[in-house]
Design an enzyme around this catalytic site. Structure first.
Site, PDB file in Angstrom:
ATOM      1  N   ARG A   1       0.828  -1.211   0.000  1.00 53.60           N
ATOM      2  CA  ARG A   1       0.000   0.000   0.000  1.00 53.60           C
ATOM      3  C   ARG A   1       0.861   1.259   0.000  1.00 53.60           C
ATOM      4  NH1 ARG A   1      -2.680  -4.354   1.687  1.00 53.60           N
ATOM      5  NH2 ARG A   1      -4.971  -4.405   1.687  1.00 53.60           N
TER       6      ARG A   1
ATOM      7  N   ASP B   1      -3.825 -15.595   7.415  1.00 53.83           N
ATOM      8  CA  ASP B   1      -2.537 -16.035   6.865  1.00 53.83           C
ATOM      9  C   ASP B   1      -1.735 -16.868   7.867  1.00 53.83           C
ATOM     10  OD1 ASP B   1      -3.123 -14.771   4.507  1.00 53.83           O
ATOM     11  OD2 ASP B   1      -1.975 -12.967   4.963  1.00 53.83           O
TER      12      ASP B   1
ATOM     13  N   ARG C   1       4.090 -19.737   2.906  1.00 51.62           N
ATOM     14  CA  ARG C   1       3.702 -20.003   4.295  1.00 51.62           C
ATOM     15  C   ARG C   1       3.703 -21.514   4.610  1.00 51.62           C
ATOM     16  NH1 ARG C   1       3.079 -14.822   5.719  1.00 51.62           N
ATOM     17  NH2 ARG C   1       1.884 -13.503   4.302  1.00 51.62           N
TER      18      ARG C   1
HETATM   19  C1  S3P Z   1      -4.163  -9.155   2.125  1.00 51.59           C
HETATM   20  C2  S3P Z   1      -5.387  -9.655   2.432  1.00 51.59           C
HETATM   21  C3  S3P Z   1      -5.644 -11.084   2.662  1.00 51.59           C
HETATM   22  C4  S3P Z   1      -4.364 -11.838   2.964  1.00 51.59           C
HETATM   23  C5  S3P Z   1      -3.274 -11.491   1.999  1.00 51.59           C
HETATM   24  C6  S3P Z   1      -2.961 -10.010   2.064  1.00 51.59           C
HETATM   25  C7  S3P Z   1      -4.013  -7.710   1.870  1.00 51.59           C
HETATM   26  O1  S3P Z   1      -6.218 -11.642   1.508  1.00 51.59           O
HETATM   27  O2  S3P Z   1      -4.602 -13.228   2.949  1.00 51.59           O
HETATM   28  O3  S3P Z   1      -2.095 -12.211   2.300  1.00 51.59           O
HETATM   29  O4  S3P Z   1      -2.875  -7.212   1.867  1.00 51.59           O
HETATM   30  O5  S3P Z   1      -5.041  -7.046   1.672  1.00 51.59           O
HETATM   31  P1  S3P Z   1      -7.813 -11.554   1.216  1.00 51.59           P
HETATM   32  O6  S3P Z   1      -8.168 -10.148   1.090  1.00 51.59           O
HETATM   33  O7  S3P Z   1      -8.013 -12.317  -0.050  1.00 51.59           O
HETATM   34  O8  S3P Z   1      -8.452 -12.224   2.398  1.00 51.59           O
END
Ligand code: S3P
Length: 429
Positions: free
Chosen positions: A28, A316, A389
């Site tokens: 981000r 995660d 992971r």
């Molecule tokens: C993330 C959101 C999650 C997570 C991914 C990172 C993010 O996924 O599992 O590793 O940075 O917004 P989902 O939005 O598909 O749940």
């Protein structure tokens, strides 16, 4: 491809680790720094493969981004300065890059094509494409636009009032990014709260955004202003050492400057319920995100039930929680985690396969797993399913294994934790 043979390491883990920067926050920071006006410095940036896909995407669109030590310097010239890429954008294995970028590209005034590796090409994109099409996006691609490769003819978008049908921060973020470029006020409602780094960081970049409970509103077409970002340590990476210290007898590990945003700390709540010996110290807020130090010591653990609203707060971490559960007294049941089936691999199938090959008593269910403890980890040969992971979970399992653990390929670890083995070796005595 590099095969890894890990010998058991029964010695206690002792020492202090500062895990790499948070993956979600690093992505981000690159995105908002590239859209903003002015220079953004991102400190403790995670230079894992996934975040570098996001960096390359913006470099291909003409943004000047360079490394300076563990920082990234982004010379933002505002949204209007982004250029049409002259080649398809490659998102590699990165679900976050793809979902977030699709949201943004839908509202930029040019054409893009994008693609990913074989794993990413199997993952659902309709979850972002559908709401974006409701906003007027022109997106086409494989399986009617539900899978990569995708083509996007950027256009002027209309705002939307959208209730998320999936518990996904990536989908929420994609709609908010599109909302940033759209006419009017975009509202995103969540039934279960997911990680909120997009909302926090948009505020830091002075977007016109408000959050009220699980509803976020963003007013489109307002310029972002550059700011400096410190990226906390990734709790999802720290989780491997939290678990290692909890299950290897006589261990004590300190994890410094770990992100403690409440939308991410489900693993800490679970550990407390399991009876772990864990302390949080030096808590403070840095740039809208909580950080602190974690001290974890080995202790006996109890099995727990994990379901409902906590799931997005630890989604995660479920692979490593499953390993913890194999060493806890009693049964651990994980439910409502069907999202695991569409991660880098089907993590319900992969975790069950790997842990049972290594000697655990674990069964897959439709939306989770049932793990009976305590089981001896006997060792064996497993696949990491090209999933970082799963590979790291296998490596931590080897610490308490009776025989060697062989992992077919550990190269995926570079996705989120390039120095994983250096850090692991630094606490093995
Ligand atoms: C993330 C959101 C999650 C997570 C991914 C990172 C993010 O996924 O599992 O590793 O940075 O917004 P989902 O939005 O598909 O749940």
């Amino acid at each position: 491809m590099s095969k890894l043979v890990l010998s058991p390491s029964p010695n206690p883990l002792k020492g202090t680790i500062e895990v790499p920067g948070d993956k979600s926050i690093s992505h981000r920071a690159v995105i908002f720094g590239s859209l903003a006006e002015g220079v953004t410095k991102v400190t403790h940036f995670l230079d894992g493969e996934d975040c570098m896909r996001t960096v390359h995407a913006f470099q291909t669109m003409g943004v000047n981004i360079k490394r300076e030590g563990d920082s990234l310097i982004i010379d933002g010239k505002g949204i209007a300065a982004l250029e049409e890429p002259d080649q398809p954008l490659y998102f590699g294995n990165s679900g976050t890059t793809s979902r977030l970028m699709i949201g943004l590209l839908a509202g930029l005034p040019f054409f893009t094509a994008s693609w990913g590796d074989p794993s990413l090409s199997k993952r659902p994109m309709d979850r972002v494409v559908n709401p974006l099409r409701d906003m007027g996006a022109i997106i086409d691609g494989r399986e009617k636009g539900s899978k990569l490769p995708l083509s996007i003819r950027g256009t002027r978008l209309q705002s939307i009032d959208y209730t998320l049908p999936v518990k996904s921060a990536q989908v929420k973020s994609a709609v908010l990014f599109a909302g940033l470029l759209a006419d009017g006020v975009t509202k995103v409602r969540e039934l279960t709260q997911t990680r909120n780094h997009t909302e926090n960081m948009l505020k830091a970049f002075q977007a016109d955004i408000t959050t009220d409970g699980n509803t976020t509103e963003i007013t489109g077409r307002k310029a972002l202003k550059a700011t400096n970002i410190y990226v906390p340590g990734d709790i999802s990476s720290a989780a491997f050492f939290i678990a290692a210290a909890a299950i290897v007898p006589e261990s004590q590990v300190v994890l410094k400057n770990v992100g403690l945003n409440g939308t991410r700390t489900g693993i800490l709540d679970v550990l407390k319920k399991m009876g772990a010996d864990m302390e949080v110290s030096n808590q403070k807020e840095v740039g809208g995100e909580m950080i602190g130090d974690l001290t974890v010591k080995h202790t006996e653990l109890q099995g727990v039930k994990i379901k409902g609203d906590i799931i997005p707060r630890l989604i995660d971490e479920i692979p490593i929680i499953a390993l913890l559960a194999t060493q806890a007294e009693g049964t651990t049941v994980i439910k409502d985690a069907e999202e695991l089936r569409v991660k880098e691999t089907d993590r319900i199938a992969a975790v069950t396969e790997v842990l049972s090959s290594l000697g655990a008593d674990i069964e897959a269910t439709e939306d989770g797993m049932v793990i009976k403890g305590r089981a001896k980890i006997t060792g064996g040969e497993v696949s990491a399913y090209n999933d970082h992971r799963i590979a790291m979970m296998g490596a931590i399992a080897s610490l308490i294994s009776e025989e060697e653990v062989t992992i077919d390929d550990d190269s995926s670890i570079a996705i989120s934790y390039p120095n994983f083995f250096e850090d692991l070796n630094s606490v093995i005595n």
